[in-house]
Motif scaffolding. Structure first.
Motif, short mmCIF file in Angstrom:
data_model
loop_
_atom_site.label_atom_id
_atom_site.label_comp_id
_atom_site.label_asym_id
_atom_site.label_seq_id
_atom_site.Cartn_x
_atom_site.Cartn_y
_atom_site.Cartn_z
N GLU A 2 0.87 -1.10 0.08
CA GLU A 2 0.18 -0.08 -0.07
C GLU A 2 0.96 1.32 -0.03
O GLU A 2 0.50 2.22 -0.66
CB GLU A 2 -0.98 -0.01 1.25
CG GLU A 2 -2.25 -0.98 1.17
CD GLU A 2 -2.96 -0.64 0.02
OE1 GLU A 2 -3.93 0.63 0.09
OE2 GLU A 2 -2.88 -1.31 -1.00
N LEU A 3 1.93 1.25 0.74
CA LEU A 3 2.73 2.30 0.87
C LEU A 3 3.44 2.78 -0.50
O LEU A 3 3.78 3.86 -1.12
CB LEU A 3 3.89 2.25 1.81
CG LEU A 3 3.33 2.33 3.44
CD1 LEU A 3 4.39 1.89 4.37
CD2 LEU A 3 2.75 3.67 3.50
N VAL A 14 9.97 6.40 -5.58
CA VAL A 14 8.89 5.76 -5.06
C VAL A 14 9.45 4.71 -3.97
O VAL A 14 8.83 4.76 -2.77
CB VAL A 14 8.53 4.94 -6.03
CG1 VAL A 14 7.21 4.04 -5.49
CG2 VAL A 14 7.56 5.85 -6.82
N VAL A 15 10.35 3.95 -4.27
CA VAL A 15 10.92 3.07 -3.21
C VAL A 15 11.55 3.58 -1.94
O VAL A 15 11.23 3.23 -0.97
CB VAL A 15 11.84 1.92 -3.96
CG1 VAL A 15 12.60 1.09 -2.96
CG2 VAL A 15 11.50 1.26 -4.95
N SER A 16 12.35 4.57 -2.11
CA SER A 16 12.96 5.26 -1.10
C SER A 16 11.74 5.85 -0.28
O SER A 16 11.90 5.78 1.09
CB SER A 16 13.89 6.44 -1.58
OG SER A 16 15.00 6.02 -2.17
N ALA A 17 11.01 6.56 -0.59
CA ALA A 17 9.97 7.37 0.14
C ALA A 17 9.07 6.15 0.92
O ALA A 17 8.81 6.13 1.79
CB ALA A 17 8.97 8.26 -0.65
N ALA A 18 8.65 4.86 0.03
CA ALA A 18 7.95 3.88 0.51
C ALA A 18 8.45 3.32 1.87
O ALA A 18 8.03 2.90 2.89
CB ALA A 18 7.61 2.94 -0.37
N ARG A 19 10.16 3.19 1.74
CA ARG A 19 10.83 2.43 2.58
C ARG A 19 10.79 3.24 3.90
O ARG A 19 10.77 2.82 5.24
CB ARG A 19 12.13 2.18 2.03
CG ARG A 19 13.22 1.70 3.24
CD ARG A 19 14.38 1.33 2.41
NE ARG A 19 15.00 2.49 1.92
CZ ARG A 19 15.57 3.64 2.70
NH1 ARG A 19 15.55 3.54 3.94
NH2 ARG A 19 15.99 4.82 1.82
N ARG A 20 11.18 4.59 3.62
CA ARG A 20 11.16 5.49 4.92
C ARG A 20 9.76 5.59 5.68
O ARG A 20 9.78 5.46 7.10
CB ARG A 20 11.39 7.00 4.41
CG ARG A 20 12.84 7.18 3.79
CD ARG A 20 13.32 8.48 3.85
NE ARG A 20 12.18 9.47 2.95
CZ ARG A 20 12.45 9.35 1.61
NH1 ARG A 20 13.80 9.02 1.13
NH2 ARG A 20 11.66 10.27 0.95
N GLU A 43 9.53 2.04 7.48
CA GLU A 43 10.27 1.86 8.80
C GLU A 43 9.87 2.59 9.93
O GLU A 43 10.01 2.46 11.04
CB GLU A 43 11.96 2.48 8.12
CG GLU A 43 12.55 1.60 7.34
CD GLU A 43 14.17 2.13 7.00
OE1 GLU A 43 14.91 1.07 6.67
OE2 GLU A 43 14.14 3.19 7.07
N ALA A 44 9.37 4.09 9.55
CA ALA A 44 8.90 4.78 10.68
C ALA A 44 7.51 3.77 11.14
O ALA A 44 7.29 4.11 12.38
CB ALA A 44 8.19 6.12 10.13
N LEU A 45 6.81 3.45 10.46
CA LEU A 45 5.54 2.66 11.02
C LEU A 45 5.94 1.31 11.61
O LEU A 45 5.38 1.07 12.55
CB LEU A 45 4.63 2.18 9.78
CG LEU A 45 3.37 1.91 9.99
CD1 LEU A 45 2.46 2.78 10.79
CD2 LEU A 45 2.86 1.29 8.87
N GLY A 95 9.15 0.67 12.92
CA GLY A 95 10.00 0.92 13.68
C GLY A 95 11.32 0.07 13.80
O GLY A 95 11.92 -0.27 14.56
N GLY A 96 11.72 -0.46 12.57
CA GLY A 96 12.82 -1.21 12.17
C GLY A 96 13.36 -1.03 10.97
O GLY A 96 13.00 -0.17 9.96
N ARG A 97 14.46 -1.51 10.57
CA ARG A 97 15.15 -1.33 9.08
C ARG A 97 14.37 -2.37 8.14
O ARG A 97 13.91 -3.44 8.40
CB ARG A 97 16.42 -1.70 9.35
CG ARG A 97 17.17 -0.85 10.10
CD ARG A 97 18.80 -1.22 10.45
NE ARG A 97 19.43 -1.59 9.29
CZ ARG A 97 20.64 -2.12 9.33
NH1 ARG A 97 21.05 -2.83 10.14
NH2 ARG A 97 21.39 -2.22 8.07
N VAL A 98 14.03 -1.88 6.80
CA VAL A 98 13.46 -2.27 5.85
C VAL A 98 14.38 -2.26 4.68
O VAL A 98 14.70 -1.24 4.41
CB VAL A 98 11.90 -1.87 5.77
CG1 VAL A 98 11.45 -2.58 4.50
CG2 VAL A 98 11.17 -1.79 7.07
N TYR A 99 14.35 -3.58 3.64
CA TYR A 99 14.92 -3.43 2.50
C TYR A 99 13.88 -3.73 1.55
O TYR A 99 13.12 -5.16 1.68
CB TYR A 99 16.09 -4.27 2.55
CG TYR A 99 16.70 -4.54 0.85
CD1 TYR A 99 17.65 -3.76 0.52
CD2 TYR A 99 16.19 -5.72 0.09
CE1 TYR A 99 18.27 -3.77 -0.76
CE2 TYR A 99 16.94 -5.78 -1.24
CZ TYR A 99 17.68 -4.81 -1.47
OH TYR A 99 18.27 -4.94 -2.84
#
Length: 241
Positions: free
Chosen positions: A136-137, A201-207, A210-212, A214-218
């Motif tokens: 969705e993000l 798109v990917v950078s914004a969705a990843r940020r 991660e904020a949602l 609370g951890g690191r995402v690839y």
């Protein structure tokens, strides 16, 4: 909180299914918010939805949004017209943008919600899976950056999920996301020149993810062309619609 798909006259199998989902939600929730705009004319579509919600046993609050861009006389006229749409539990003029009247809306919703147990621990904001949130993000970012027919042809799924791996630490949530479009030209728009659009798109969705979480995402992302996926029941079943 459930934000249902918009009710509309469907032209695809996907449209039919989203309409069914929206209709089913009307009987499953405790309170319905029927939103109309103070800056626009109440039309046949609004009247159709008003008739539909009146047939349910669920209390419905009519929300007159965007009062910040409507004259006071327009707001009064819209409230009078809205009263003719049916017998609603409450009528609340507000502006989601400025926050004006939102506190009243919250109060009107809370008094109609039944008491119940605390289903989730403190700090848990959603019961949706991480794969669903990621899809969705990514889709949200694509909708903000594309135009014309492209947004209506985009389908996003997170098809694989694992933690860690050969090239990734164990504390990194790794998601493989697939973006589906219906034509080659749409694929080019989604990817952008030199991949710039997709990278943003990917950078914004990843940020956001991660904020949602609370951890690191690839995020590992691919774009595929699947002609007329919105009209094919098999494709929709495979994508979880």
């Amino acid at each position: 909180m459930l934000d249902t798909p918009g009710l509309h006259k469907p032209s695809t199998e996907l449209g039919k299914r989203t309409n069914q989902s929206a209709r089913a939600a009307l009987e499953e929730v405790d309170v319905i918010c029927f939103v109309v705009e103070a800056s626009d004319v109440i039309g046949s579509g609004d009247r159709f939805i008003a008739t539909m919600v009146q047939k349910t046993s669920t209390p419905c609050v009519l929300v007159l949004n965007k009062i910040d861009i409507a004259a006071r006389t327009e707001v009064v006229d819209h409230l009078a017209t809205s009263a003719g749409l049916g017998d609603f539990a409450a009528y609340v003029p507000c502006s989601a943008l400025t926050g004006d009247g939102v506190d009243v809306l919250v109060e009107q919703l809370l008094v109609r919600l039944p008491e119940g147990p605390q289903y989730y621990p403190d700090g848990v904001n959603t019961d949706q899976a991480e794969t669903f949130l990621a899809a969705e993000l990514v889709r949200e970012q694509l909708l903000e950056r594309t135009w014309q027919e492209v947004p209506h042809s985009i389908g996003v799924t997170a098809e694989e999920l694992d933690r860690g791996g050969v090239d990734h630490p164990a504390d990194v949530l790794r998601l493989r996301v697939t973006i589906r479009v219906e034509r080659d030209s749409q694929k080019g728009i989604v990817i952008g020149r030199g991949g710039a659009q997709l990278k943003e798109v990917v950078s914004a969705a990843r940020r956001n993810l991660e904020a949602l979480l609370g951890g690191r995402v690839y995020l590992e992302t691919r774009v595929v062309v699947e002609p007329d996926w919105q009209r094919r029941p098999g494709a929709l079943d495979r994508m979880g619609f």
